[in-house]
Design an enzyme around this catalytic site. Structure first.
Site, short mmCIF file in Angstrom:
data_model
loop_
_atom_site.label_atom_id
_atom_site.label_comp_id
_atom_site.label_asym_id
_atom_site.label_seq_id
_atom_site.Cartn_x
_atom_site.Cartn_y
_atom_site.Cartn_z
N LYS A 98 0.85 -1.20 0.00
CA LYS A 98 0.00 0.00 0.00
C LYS A 98 0.89 1.25 0.00
CE LYS A 98 -2.46 1.63 3.76
NZ LYS A 98 -2.46 3.09 3.76
N ASP A 141 -3.56 4.21 -1.73
CA ASP A 141 -4.48 4.69 -0.68
C ASP A 141 -4.37 6.21 -0.58
OD1 ASP A 141 -6.21 4.82 1.47
OD2 ASP A 141 -4.68 4.22 2.94
N LYS A 176 -7.14 8.28 -0.79
CA LYS A 176 -8.38 8.78 -0.16
C LYS A 176 -8.92 10.04 -0.84
CE LYS A 176 -7.43 6.86 4.45
NZ LYS A 176 -6.08 6.30 4.31
N ASP A 192 -13.23 15.00 -3.84
CA ASP A 192 -13.27 16.26 -4.61
C ASP A 192 -14.49 16.18 -5.52
OD1 ASP A 192 -12.49 18.65 -5.99
OD2 ASP A 192 -10.40 18.22 -5.52
N THR A 208 -10.63 6.50 11.35
CA THR A 208 -10.53 5.93 12.70
C THR A 208 -9.93 6.92 13.70
OG1 THR A 208 -8.57 4.82 11.86
CG2 THR A 208 -10.51 3.47 12.15
N ARG A 235 3.79 -0.10 10.29
CA ARG A 235 5.00 0.01 11.12
C ARG A 235 5.49 -1.27 11.78
NH1 ARG A 235 2.41 5.01 13.99
NH2 ARG A 235 0.64 3.73 13.35
#
Ligand code: C5P
Length: 242
Positions: A35, A62, A64, A67, A126, A217
């Site tokens: 990703k 990704d 997001k 618009d 989130t 991570r």
């Protein structure tokens, strides 16, 4: 699940191209999909997608998008041209934008003779709690808004959704078995959550009904990313390689 793919996705949220390519190199043959998010994309440019694709990875872009329909349509076409297999749009961009995204993904993929990428909807980030949701002006709780946005996204034809493992059962009940559910915030038991709050272990996320698990991570910040990935795959009950 509408796809039969390896469920692990490694999020390459890295600020430097050499480092990103070094990590990606150590993961070849161990993961199908990587990703690329806003950090790597804005620092390295779209060419990083080409490079990762040339290394044999399937690409989840990704970015997001949110618009007006015409602008997002053009951006989605750009990602299809770059070979993205999965991409994200904010459901709060509205029906017109979602339908334009899907049309753009399908028409550009057809024109190129490739498979249409999965267009996934972001419900409520989130990072937002009930107070933040109320401040935006959404009337329900964060959990209720996730469900109503997912329902709307499904009605527009979105292929799937990004959600925390905790939200997966509720979304799954609302969108059915065909929608693809992608779950970030994956941590091994007892591992540091970092800034993630709603974390889940790989096995818990899969048994909740997630199709894909996004791990960042725990792999990219590990001294030995390949070993970290091996542990995640073992914890998910998956074979070492893909
Ligand atoms: O490093 P970590 O495993 O926390 O990375 C999680 C990845 O999932 C990041 O790339 C982050 O942008 C993404 N993500 C998330 N929460 C969402 C949507 C995407 O953490 N709701």
């Amino acid at each position: 699940m509408s796809e039969d793919r390896d469920p692990i996705i490694v999020a390459l949220d890295v600020d430097e191209r050499d480092k990103l390519l070094r990590i990606a190199g150590s993961l070849q043959g161990r993961v199908d999909t990587v990703k690329v998010g806003l950090e790597a994309y804005t620092r390295m440019g779209p060419r990083i997608l080409d490079e990762l694709k040339e290394m044999g990875f399937r690409i989840f872009a990704d970015l997001k998008f949110n618009d007006i329909p015409n602008t997002v349509s053009g951006a989605v076409k750009g990602l299809v041209r770059r070979g993205a297999s999965m991409l994200t749009v904010h459901i709060s961009g509205g029906r017109g934008m979602l339908e334009a995204s899907l049309d753009a993904a399908e028409s550009e993929a057809d024109a190129m003779g490739v498979a249409t990428p999965l267009v996934l909807g972001v419900t409520v980030l989130t990072s937002l709690d009930d107070t933040a949701v109320a401040e935006i002006g959404w009337s329900g709780s964060a959990a209720d808004t996730v469900i109503s946005l997912a329902r709307m996204g499904l009605g527009c034809g979105l292929h799937g959704f990004v959600a925390s493992a905790r939200e997966v059962p509720g979304i799954r009940a609302c969108v059915g078995s065909d929608a693809v559910l992608v779950t970030p915030g994956i941590r091994l038991q007892d591992a540091e959550a970092q800034d993630q709050v709603r974390t889940a272990s790989p096995a818990v996320a899969l048994s909740a009904g997630a199709d894909y698990l996004v791990v960042g991570r725990p792999v990219t910040a590990h001294a030995d990313p390949a070993e970290a990935l091996r542990e995640i795959r073992r914890a998910a009950g998956l074979p070492e390689g893909v």
